[in-house]
Design an enzyme around this catalytic site. Structure first.
Site, PDB file in Angstrom:
ATOM      1  N   GLU A   1      37.205  46.681  35.925  1.00 32.97           N
ATOM      2  CA  GLU A   1      36.223  47.220  36.866  1.00 32.97           C
ATOM      3  C   GLU A   1      36.161  48.728  36.695  1.00 32.97           C
ATOM      4  O   GLU A   1      37.190  49.405  36.674  1.00 32.97           O
ATOM      5  CB  GLU A   1      36.589  46.858  38.302  1.00 32.97           C
ATOM      6  CG  GLU A   1      35.497  47.269  39.280  1.00 32.97           C
ATOM      7  CD  GLU A   1      35.747  46.764  40.681  1.00 32.97           C
ATOM      8  OE1 GLU A   1      35.195  45.707  41.022  1.00 32.97           O
ATOM      9  OE2 GLU A   1      36.525  47.419  41.401  1.00 32.97           O
TER      10      GLU A   1
ATOM     11  N   ASP B   1      41.285  44.299  37.951  1.00 31.55           N
ATOM     12  CA  ASP B   1      40.826  45.098  39.082  1.00 31.55           C
ATOM     13  C   ASP B   1      41.860  46.209  39.243  1.00 31.55           C
ATOM     14  O   ASP B   1      42.919  45.992  39.831  1.00 31.55           O
ATOM     15  CB  ASP B   1      40.736  44.228  40.335  1.00 31.55           C
ATOM     16  CG  ASP B   1      40.227  44.999  41.541  1.00 31.55           C
ATOM     17  OD1 ASP B   1      39.485  45.983  41.354  1.00 31.55           O
ATOM     18  OD2 ASP B   1      40.578  44.614  42.671  1.00 31.55           O
TER      19      ASP B   1
ATOM     20  N   ASP C   1      42.534  41.444  45.415  1.00 32.66           N
ATOM     21  CA  ASP C   1      42.597  42.069  44.085  1.00 32.66           C
ATOM     22  C   ASP C   1      42.607  41.013  42.982  1.00 32.66           C
ATOM     23  O   ASP C   1      42.003  41.192  41.931  1.00 32.66           O
ATOM     24  CB  ASP C   1      43.864  42.935  43.946  1.00 32.66           C
ATOM     25  CG  ASP C   1      44.028  43.914  45.081  1.00 32.66           C
ATOM     26  OD1 ASP C   1      43.292  44.897  45.110  1.00 32.66           O
ATOM     27  OD2 ASP C   1      44.886  43.666  45.946  1.00 32.66           O
TER      28      ASP C   1
END
Length: 177
Positions: free
Chosen positions: A68, A7, A141
């Site tokens: 991501e 992330d 996260d």
């Protein structure tokens, strides 16, 4: 298959490593956050991020990296930092010759929660259930990174097998001519 989900973030970059296969719950191997000092020069922060991701890669030896995908937000400065972190994450995997993939936030939410509009709390809850963890991974996260790894296991692995089957069929058709 072992997947490292990332992330991306310039200040906090979530990292989650999961072992698994499509259709199976999977098992968490590692989870953490690579942090950089917001007061440090940009080049130093990017280097620190690369060093931190490389340490996870070397220690846990994933077979693939999933990141991501950066999406447009209203805060342009935040998007730029996230995009820079995303580039470092993709480079870290590519440097080792690992297959890399990107997924939008809605793809990850849909894979893990069944809805592309799930909120962070729902994603964290589902990651905790899917990986059969005793407690929710923190911070968000880290939970998101695990969700990205799960998404790749469940969607990316299937996509890769389909692509390989198409390639084999094309090769057989070419050979038959």
């Amino acid at each position: 298959m072992r997947v490292m989900g990332i992330d991306p973030g310039l200040t906090r970059c979530g990292v989650g490593i999961v072992d698994g296969r499509p259709g199976a719950p999977g098992a968490m191997v590692a989870v953490g956050v690579v942090r950089t000092d917001p007061e440090a020069p940009l080049a130093d922060r990017l280097l620190a991020l690369d060093d931190g991701l490389r340490a996870f890669l070397e220690e846990h030896e994933p077979e693939a990296v999933a990141v991501e995908r950066v999406f447009s937000q209203h805060n342009v400065a935040s998007v730029i930092g996230t995009a820079q972190a995303s580039g470092i994450a993709l480079l870290a995997g590519a440097r080792l010759g690992l297959p890399t993939a990107t997924y939008t936030p809605s793809e990850v939410k849909s894979a893990v929660c069944g809805s592309g509009t799930a909120d962070k709390r729902q994603v964290t809850s589902m990651v905790t259930r899917i990986l059969r963890l005793k407690e929710a991974p923190k911070p968000a996260d880290a939970a998101d990174a695990l969700a990205i790894a799960i998404c790749h296991l469940w969607r990316g692995g299937v996509k890769a097998r389909i692509a390989a089957a198409v390639d084999r069929a094309a090769f057989k058709n070419e050979s038959a001519r």
